[in-house]
Design a protein around this motif. Sequence first.
Motif, PDB file in Angstrom:
ATOM      1  N   PRO A 157       0.813  -1.225   0.000  1.00 45.27           N
ATOM      2  CA  PRO A 157       0.000   0.000   0.000  1.00 45.27           C
ATOM      3  C   PRO A 157       0.846   1.274   0.000  1.00 45.27           C
ATOM      4  N   ARG A 158       1.952   1.307   0.744  1.00 43.41           N
ATOM      5  CA  ARG A 158       2.796   2.501   0.793  1.00 43.41           C
ATOM      6  C   ARG A 158       3.532   2.708  -0.523  1.00 43.41           C
ATOM      7  N   GLU A 159       3.941   1.627  -1.157  1.00 42.66           N
ATOM      8  CA  GLU A 159       4.598   1.753  -2.459  1.00 42.66           C
ATOM      9  C   GLU A 159       3.605   2.233  -3.507  1.00 42.66           C
ATOM     10  N   ARG A 160       2.387   1.764  -3.399  1.00 46.15           N
ATOM     11  CA  ARG A 160       1.338   2.204  -4.326  1.00 46.15           C
ATOM     12  C   ARG A 160       1.073   3.698  -4.147  1.00 46.15           C
ATOM     13  N   GLN A 161       1.023   4.146  -2.890  1.00 43.91           N
ATOM     14  CA  GLN A 161       0.833   5.563  -2.619  1.00 43.91           C
ATOM     15  C   GLN A 161       2.010   6.380  -3.168  1.00 43.91           C
ATOM     16  N   THR A 162       3.196   5.834  -3.033  1.00 46.68           N
ATOM     17  CA  THR A 162       4.379   6.506  -3.566  1.00 46.68           C
ATOM     18  C   THR A 162       4.277   6.664  -5.077  1.00 46.68           C
ATOM     19  N   LEU A 163       3.819   5.626  -5.754  1.00 50.25           N
ATOM     20  CA  LEU A 163       3.669   5.687  -7.203  1.00 50.25           C
ATOM     21  C   LEU A 163       2.649   6.744  -7.609  1.00 50.25           C
ATOM     22  N   VAL A 164       1.577   6.851  -6.846  1.00 47.94           N
ATOM     23  CA  VAL A 164       0.574   7.887  -7.126  1.00 47.94           C
ATOM     24  C   VAL A 164       1.211   9.275  -7.058  1.00 47.94           C
ATOM     25  N   LEU A 165       1.980   9.508  -6.009  1.00 47.46           N
ATOM     26  CA  LEU A 165       2.594  10.817  -5.816  1.00 47.46           C
ATOM     27  C   LEU A 165       3.685  11.080  -6.859  1.00 47.46           C
ATOM     28  N   MET A 166       4.407  10.039  -7.235  1.00 43.77           N
ATOM     29  CA  MET A 166       5.369  10.177  -8.328  1.00 43.77           C
ATOM     30  C   MET A 166       4.646  10.555  -9.615  1.00 43.77           C
ATOM     31  N   GLY A 167       3.502   9.916  -9.838  1.00 44.29           N
ATOM     32  CA  GLY A 167       2.716  10.198 -11.026  1.00 44.29           C
ATOM     33  C   GLY A 167       2.216  11.629 -11.082  1.00 44.29           C
ATOM     34  N   ARG A 168       2.036  12.230  -9.928  1.00 45.15           N
ATOM     35  CA  ARG A 168       1.618  13.629  -9.866  1.00 45.15           C
ATOM     36  C   ARG A 168       2.794  14.577 -10.046  1.00 45.15           C
ATOM     37  N   GLY A 169       3.999  14.015 -10.155  1.00 50.33           N
ATOM     38  CA  GLY A 169       5.170  14.841 -10.401  1.00 50.33           C
ATOM     39  C   GLY A 169       5.858  15.356  -9.159  1.00 50.33           C
ATOM     40  N   LEU A 170       5.539  14.790  -7.988  1.00 55.78           N
ATOM     41  CA  LEU A 170       6.148  15.269  -6.748  1.00 55.78           C
ATOM     42  C   LEU A 170       7.585  14.782  -6.618  1.00 55.78           C
ATOM     43  N   SER A 171       8.420  15.612  -6.033  1.00 55.57           N
ATOM     44  CA  SER A 171       9.800  15.250  -5.751  1.00 55.57           C
ATOM     45  C   SER A 171       9.837  14.410  -4.482  1.00 55.57           C
ATOM     46  N   ASN A 172      11.008  13.844  -4.177  1.00 58.12           N
ATOM     47  CA  ASN A 172      11.135  13.045  -2.957  1.00 58.12           C
ATOM     48  C   ASN A 172      10.800  13.834  -1.694  1.00 58.12           C
ATOM     49  N   PRO A 173      11.318  15.062  -1.529  1.00 58.60           N
ATOM     50  CA  PRO A 173      10.948  15.847  -0.339  1.00 58.60           C
ATOM     51  C   PRO A 173       9.439  16.103  -0.257  1.00 58.60           C
ATOM     52  N   GLU A 174       8.811  16.351  -1.409  1.00 56.30           N
ATOM     53  CA  GLU A 174       7.366  16.596  -1.416  1.00 56.30           C
ATOM     54  C   GLU A 174       6.591  15.325  -1.063  1.00 56.30           C
ATOM     55  N   ILE A 175       7.066  14.190  -1.559  1.00 53.17           N
ATOM     56  CA  ILE A 175       6.420  12.921  -1.215  1.00 53.17           C
ATOM     57  C   ILE A 175       6.575  12.633   0.270  1.00 53.17           C
ATOM     58  N   ALA A 176       7.769  12.904   0.805  1.00 56.91           N
ATOM     59  CA  ALA A 176       8.009  12.683   2.233  1.00 56.91           C
ATOM     60  C   ALA A 176       7.050  13.498   3.083  1.00 56.91           C
ATOM     61  N   ALA A 177       6.839  14.765   2.688  1.00 56.49           N
ATOM     62  CA  ALA A 177       5.927  15.626   3.433  1.00 56.49           C
ATOM     63  C   ALA A 177       4.491  15.132   3.323  1.00 56.49           C
ATOM     64  N   GLU A 178       4.117  14.654   2.164  1.00 54.18           N
ATOM     65  CA  GLU A 178       2.754  14.168   1.929  1.00 54.18           C
ATOM     66  C   GLU A 178       2.469  12.900   2.730  1.00 54.18           C
ATOM     67  N   MET A 179       3.483  12.040   2.855  1.00 50.65           N
ATOM     68  CA  MET A 179       3.300  10.745   3.509  1.00 50.65           C
ATOM     69  C   MET A 179       3.738  10.751   4.973  1.00 50.65           C
ATOM     70  N   PHE A 180       4.298  11.884   5.422  1.00 50.26           N
ATOM     71  CA  PHE A 180       4.765  12.009   6.811  1.00 50.26           C
ATOM     72  C   PHE A 180       5.838  10.970   7.139  1.00 50.26           C
ATOM     73  N   VAL A 181       6.795  10.828   6.213  1.00 49.63           N
ATOM     74  CA  VAL A 181       7.916   9.918   6.421  1.00 49.63           C
ATOM     75  C   VAL A 181       9.204  10.647   6.060  1.00 49.63           C
ATOM     76  N   SER A 182      10.345  10.018   6.291  1.00 53.59           N
ATOM     77  CA  SER A 182      11.627  10.626   5.961  1.00 53.59           C
ATOM     78  C   SER A 182      11.917  10.484   4.467  1.00 53.59           C
ATOM     79  N   GLU A 183      12.827  11.315   3.967  1.00 49.68           N
ATOM     80  CA  GLU A 183      13.224  11.211   2.567  1.00 49.68           C
ATOM     81  C   GLU A 183      13.909   9.876   2.301  1.00 49.68           C
ATOM     82  N   HIS A 184      14.625   9.373   3.291  1.00 53.83           N
ATOM     83  CA  HIS A 184      15.272   8.068   3.133  1.00 53.83           C
ATOM     84  C   HIS A 184      14.228   6.976   2.891  1.00 53.83           C
ATOM     85  N   THR A 185      13.126   7.039   3.624  1.00 47.04           N
ATOM     86  CA  THR A 185      12.055   6.057   3.435  1.00 47.04           C
ATOM     87  C   THR A 185      11.451   6.185   2.049  1.00 47.04           C
ATOM     88  N   VAL A 186      11.289   7.427   1.599  1.00 39.69           N
ATOM     89  CA  VAL A 186      10.743   7.658   0.254  1.00 39.69           C
ATOM     90  C   VAL A 186      11.666   7.056  -0.799  1.00 39.69           C
TER      91      VAL A 186
END
Length: 222
Positions: A157-186
């Motif tokens: 589920p988290r990888e799927r959410q990551t793919l959604v955010l990647m598809g929206r064009g978000l950068s790693n820092p933006e994805i981290a903020a959206e998912m409330f996780v670290s950039e390393h996790t992203v």
Amino acid sequence: MTIRVVVADDQELVRAGFALILGAQADIEVVAEAADGVEAVDAVRQHAPDVVLLDIRMPRMDGIEAARVVCAESDTRAIMLTTFDQDDYVYEALHAGASGFLLKDVRRDDLVHAVRVVVAGDSLLAPSVARRLVADFTSRKPAPEPEAAARLRVLTPRERQTLVLMGRGLSNPEIAAEMFVSEHTVKTHVSNVLAKLGLRDRIQAVVCAYETGLIAPGAATV
């Protein structure tokens, strides 16, 4: 590390201008120039560059076919040179393995930045033009087949959410903020998504998100 580049464009002034700009950088070496797709493929085979810049419209072999050959045969990253309002083949270039796009009137600093970004393993998704291109050309494709969506079953589920955010064009820092996780996790999620789906880079992940129906056309942000 010196970044090795091949520049391919049938317009001599454009080709020479790009080569001059890139060659002036301390960390970039233009190892060859090519006037068409056949010469570009030959140059990549001979010099094994890190990046090849490919004009989409070239004689003998166009940039899309050249990108398909280059990406299938090597680890060289392909950046397509396009005139956004005229080229109708950007979607095919994505499937050929292209890691990004540049307008032919690209600014000097953006050209240099693009080469460095692609070599670092990323793709040219940040500029608004790339997002618009992906949204536009993927919207022209038919509705996803059931087997296409089935590809996503391997994702958590988290990888799927990551793919959604990647598809929206978000950068790693933006994805981290959206998912409330670290950039390393992203970064870990992104790597897992690419590996599990057999994707070359982030820009192919965006295409996958659209093709599988995970994101509706037009969802990319600017």
